[in-house]
Design a protein around this motif. Structure first.
Motif, PDB file in Angstrom:
ATOM      1  N   ASN A 295      -8.968  79.503  60.810  1.00 39.24           N
ATOM      2  CA  ASN A 295      -8.155  78.443  60.042  1.00 39.24           C
ATOM      3  C   ASN A 295      -8.654  77.080  60.101  1.00 39.24           C
ATOM      4  O   ASN A 295      -8.427  76.125  59.029  1.00 39.24           O
ATOM      5  CB  ASN A 295      -6.873  78.470  60.684  1.00 39.24           C
ATOM      6  CG  ASN A 295      -5.889  79.751  60.389  1.00 39.24           C
ATOM      7  OD1 ASN A 295      -6.038  79.875  58.998  1.00 39.24           O
ATOM      8  ND2 ASN A 295      -5.125  80.180  61.187  1.00 39.24           N
TER       9      ASN A 295
ATOM     10  N   HIS B  72      -8.578  76.861  53.557  1.00 36.05           N
ATOM     11  CA  HIS B  72      -7.618  75.877  52.827  1.00 36.05           C
ATOM     12  C   HIS B  72      -6.545  76.825  52.319  1.00 36.05           C
ATOM     13  O   HIS B  72      -6.193  76.628  51.275  1.00 36.05           O
ATOM     14  CB  HIS B  72      -8.479  75.232  52.001  1.00 36.05           C
ATOM     15  CG  HIS B  72      -9.518  74.351  52.455  1.00 36.05           C
ATOM     16  ND1 HIS B  72      -9.050  72.890  52.982  1.00 36.05           N
ATOM     17  CD2 HIS B  72     -10.544  74.478  52.566  1.00 36.05           C
ATOM     18  CE1 HIS B  72     -10.111  72.536  53.486  1.00 36.05           C
ATOM     19  NE2 HIS B  72     -11.115  73.324  52.953  1.00 36.05           N
ATOM     20  N   ASN B  73      -6.034  77.660  53.267  1.00 38.46           N
ATOM     21  CA  ASN B  73      -4.753  78.733  52.905  1.00 38.46           C
ATOM     22  C   ASN B  73      -3.495  77.852  53.021  1.00 38.46           C
ATOM     23  O   ASN B  73      -3.681  76.780  53.443  1.00 38.46           O
ATOM     24  CB  ASN B  73      -5.119  79.783  53.721  1.00 38.46           C
ATOM     25  CG  ASN B  73      -4.810  79.508  55.239  1.00 38.46           C
ATOM     26  OD1 ASN B  73      -3.982  78.741  55.584  1.00 38.46           O
ATOM     27  ND2 ASN B  73      -5.919  80.063  56.056  1.00 38.46           N
ATOM     28  N   ALA B  74      -2.555  78.916  52.449  1.00 39.59           N
ATOM     29  CA  ALA B  74      -1.342  78.179  52.453  1.00 39.59           C
ATOM     30  C   ALA B  74      -0.841  77.711  53.807  1.00 39.59           C
ATOM     31  O   ALA B  74       0.073  76.769  53.975  1.00 39.59           O
ATOM     32  CB  ALA B  74      -0.115  79.217  51.860  1.00 39.59           C
TER      33      ALA B  74
ATOM     34  N   GLN C 219      -2.336  74.194  54.548  1.00 44.81           N
ATOM     35  CA  GLN C 219      -1.795  73.403  53.516  1.00 44.81           C
ATOM     36  C   GLN C 219      -0.432  72.972  54.054  1.00 44.81           C
ATOM     37  O   GLN C 219      -0.033  71.833  53.790  1.00 44.81           O
ATOM     38  CB  GLN C 219      -1.886  73.985  52.231  1.00 44.81           C
ATOM     39  CG  GLN C 219      -3.248  74.198  51.565  1.00 44.81           C
ATOM     40  CD  GLN C 219      -3.175  74.802  50.330  1.00 44.81           C
ATOM     41  OE1 GLN C 219      -2.028  75.132  49.331  1.00 44.81           O
ATOM     42  NE2 GLN C 219      -4.019  75.372  49.777  1.00 44.81           N
ATOM     43  N   GLN C 220       0.090  73.685  54.770  1.00 45.15           N
ATOM     44  CA  GLN C 220       1.696  73.366  55.208  1.00 45.15           C
ATOM     45  C   GLN C 220       1.393  72.187  56.379  1.00 45.15           C
ATOM     46  O   GLN C 220       1.978  71.496  56.323  1.00 45.15           O
ATOM     47  CB  GLN C 220       2.456  74.573  55.694  1.00 45.15           C
ATOM     48  CG  GLN C 220       3.879  74.166  56.249  1.00 45.15           C
ATOM     49  CD  GLN C 220       4.847  73.788  55.162  1.00 45.15           C
ATOM     50  OE1 GLN C 220       4.709  74.084  53.901  1.00 45.15           O
ATOM     51  NE2 GLN C 220       5.637  72.974  55.542  1.00 45.15           N
ATOM     52  N   TRP C 221       0.433  72.658  57.344  1.00 47.26           N
ATOM     53  CA  TRP C 221       0.161  71.625  58.191  1.00 47.26           C
ATOM     54  C   TRP C 221      -0.166  70.328  57.411  1.00 47.26           C
ATOM     55  O   TRP C 221       0.364  69.339  58.397  1.00 47.26           O
ATOM     56  CB  TRP C 221      -1.092  72.182  59.131  1.00 47.26           C
ATOM     57  CG  TRP C 221      -0.964  73.565  59.659  1.00 47.26           C
ATOM     58  CD1 TRP C 221       0.266  74.350  59.639  1.00 47.26           C
ATOM     59  CD2 TRP C 221      -1.997  74.363  60.476  1.00 47.26           C
ATOM     60  NE1 TRP C 221      -0.084  75.557  60.580  1.00 47.26           N
ATOM     61  CE2 TRP C 221      -1.511  75.317  60.879  1.00 47.26           C
ATOM     62  CE3 TRP C 221      -3.306  74.167  60.724  1.00 47.26           C
ATOM     63  CZ2 TRP C 221      -2.153  76.518  61.507  1.00 47.26           C
ATOM     64  CZ3 TRP C 221      -4.074  75.051  61.445  1.00 47.26           C
ATOM     65  CH2 TRP C 221      -3.297  76.289  61.682  1.00 47.26           C
ATOM     66  N   GLN C 222      -1.067  70.269  56.678  1.00 49.03           N
ATOM     67  CA  GLN C 222      -1.405  68.967  56.197  1.00 49.03           C
ATOM     68  C   GLN C 222      -0.199  68.347  55.490  1.00 49.03           C
ATOM     69  O   GLN C 222      -0.091  66.922  55.515  1.00 49.03           O
ATOM     70  CB  GLN C 222      -2.512  69.312  55.127  1.00 49.03           C
ATOM     71  CG  GLN C 222      -3.780  69.750  55.519  1.00 49.03           C
ATOM     72  CD  GLN C 222      -4.742  70.298  54.344  1.00 49.03           C
ATOM     73  OE1 GLN C 222      -4.077  70.808  53.466  1.00 49.03           O
ATOM     74  NE2 GLN C 222      -5.879  70.346  54.714  1.00 49.03           N
ATOM     75  N   SER C 223       0.812  68.872  55.138  1.00 50.08           N
ATOM     76  CA  SER C 223       1.847  68.320  54.105  1.00 50.08           C
ATOM     77  C   SER C 223       3.028  67.696  55.117  1.00 50.08           C
ATOM     78  O   SER C 223       3.372  66.660  54.901  1.00 50.08           O
ATOM     79  CB  SER C 223       2.757  69.280  53.487  1.00 50.08           C
ATOM     80  OG  SER C 223       3.306  70.385  54.164  1.00 50.08           O
TER      81      SER C 223
ATOM     82  N   GLN D 176       1.564  64.146  55.986  1.00 50.28           N
ATOM     83  CA  GLN D 176       0.829  63.072  55.110  1.00 50.28           C
ATOM     84  C   GLN D 176       1.389  61.622  55.212  1.00 50.28           C
ATOM     85  O   GLN D 176       2.792  61.599  55.232  1.00 50.28           O
ATOM     86  CB  GLN D 176       1.067  63.731  53.637  1.00 50.28           C
ATOM     87  CG  GLN D 176       0.263  64.752  53.282  1.00 50.28           C
ATOM     88  CD  GLN D 176       0.246  65.359  51.834  1.00 50.28           C
ATOM     89  OE1 GLN D 176       1.213  64.972  51.075  1.00 50.28           O
ATOM     90  NE2 GLN D 176      -0.744  65.988  51.438  1.00 50.28           N
TER      91      GLN D 176
ATOM     92  N   HIS E 193      -6.650  69.499  60.374  1.00 47.09           N
ATOM     93  CA  HIS E 193      -5.947  69.656  59.117  1.00 47.09           C
ATOM     94  C   HIS E 193      -4.872  68.491  59.015  1.00 47.09           C
ATOM     95  O   HIS E 193      -4.708  67.828  57.812  1.00 47.09           O
ATOM     96  CB  HIS E 193      -5.342  70.777  58.884  1.00 47.09           C
ATOM     97  CG  HIS E 193      -6.482  72.091  58.940  1.00 47.09           C
ATOM     98  ND1 HIS E 193      -7.346  72.221  57.400  1.00 47.09           N
ATOM     99  CD2 HIS E 193      -7.086  73.064  59.314  1.00 47.09           C
ATOM    100  CE1 HIS E 193      -8.105  73.051  57.500  1.00 47.09           C
ATOM    101  NE2 HIS E 193      -7.800  73.671  58.715  1.00 47.09           N
TER     102      HIS E 193
ATOM    103  N   ASN F 222       6.080  78.473  57.964  1.00 48.01           N
ATOM    104  CA  ASN F 222       4.980  79.409  58.091  1.00 48.01           C
ATOM    105  C   ASN F 222       5.581  80.561  58.896  1.00 48.01           C
ATOM    106  O   ASN F 222       4.827  81.099  59.822  1.00 48.01           O
ATOM    107  CB  ASN F 222       3.771  78.791  58.722  1.00 48.01           C
ATOM    108  CG  ASN F 222       2.886  77.855  58.115  1.00 48.01           C
ATOM    109  OD1 ASN F 222       3.205  77.777  56.860  1.00 48.01           O
ATOM    110  ND2 ASN F 222       2.205  77.209  58.603  1.00 48.01           N
TER     111      ASN F 222
END
Length: 260
Positions: free
Chosen positions: A16, A20-22, A25-29, A32, A116, A239
């Motif tokens: 992981n 750049h999976n879903a 991407q949730q971790w990144q969001s 922010q 991430h 997730n």
């Protein structure tokens, strides 16, 4: 200073880190626009005799796995450490003995997630080990002593998996086995009703728990996040997937809604 959130991240495979999976991407969001003063990381992959906390100014990136592509072994996460935060954690956890460690660093349970969430690697990170001599309920009580850190600008992140049984992985799985679904669902119900004491007694939940958590290392980081709950916190889940029949990616967020 704003109260920092706390997260338990179902980290899954080290791959992981490169994806750049879903899920990532949730971790990144989640982070922010956030820049905490520091991060306290509790990873499943530092399971020790006694409790230790990294206290070096520049923790190394540890590649504690094998059988993965060379690209993964080349990943570096050069975040600074914080000897000052390590000393404060040692003080907060007293009289429980804590060793100020100068040799560990950041293992893949830490950096595969943080790269991430905070890709610039410019926020100090301190990692706390999991004392194998403590019962889950004792870990939860220890974690409660760390809750004030969130009010000082420190984000607390636990990294593991609620269901983690590598011997039961099924790469062709399209539907998790009943035991995995049952245990995952039970933990979700306890989370949403804030029955954290029941979660800390998971080992008495029968055959599903035995199969879902054959070893406590990946489950215990969840208790450090739950122990950090403050008045005004709201709990949310994300997730919520079970991969390969035996790897739950269920993740938890504590975010404070108390007005400034």
């Amino acid at each position: 200073m704003l109260i920092e959130p706390a997260f338990f991240i179902g980290h899954g495979s080290p791959m992981n880190a490169l994806e750049h999976n879903a899920l990532v991407q949730q971790w990144q969001s989640l982070t922010q626009g956030r820049k905490p003063k520091a991060i306290l990381m509790i990873s499943a992959h530092w399971y020790t005799k006694g409790t230790a906390v990294t206290a070096m100014p520049a923790p190394r990136t540890i590649h504690d796995f094998y059988g993965f592509p060379e690209e993964l072994h080349q990943v570096q996460y050069p975040a600074p450490g914080s000897p000052e935060l390590a000393a404060e954690i040692k003080s907060l956890l007293a009289p429980h003995q804590v060793v100020l460690d100068l040799s560990w660093g950041l293992d893949h349970g830490a950096w595969s997630v943080l790269m991430h969430m905070f890709p610039d690697a410019n926020i100090p990170v301190v990692q706390l080990s999991l004392d194998q001599h403590l019962a889950p309920a004792e870990h939860l009580q220890l974690a409660k002593k760390l809750a004030p850190l969130r009010q000082q600008g420190v984000m607390i992140v636990g990294s593991g998996n609620v269901v983690h049984n590598l011997r039961m992985l099924d790469w062709q799985s399209t539907r998790p086995p009943l035991w995995a679904e049952q245990f995952n669902q039970q933990i979700k119900e306890f989370l949403l009703t804030k029955n954290f004491d029941a979660i800390a007694q998971y080992q008495y939940s029968g055959e599903a728990a035995r199969l879902a958590v054959p070893h406590p290392d990946h489950f215990l980081p969840l208790l450090y996040v739950l122990g950090s709950m403050l008045e005004g916190d709201e709990i949310s889940l994300f997730n919520d997937e079970i991969l390969y029949g035996a790897l739950a990616m269920l993740s938890v967020q504590l975010r404070n809604k108390t007005p400034d």
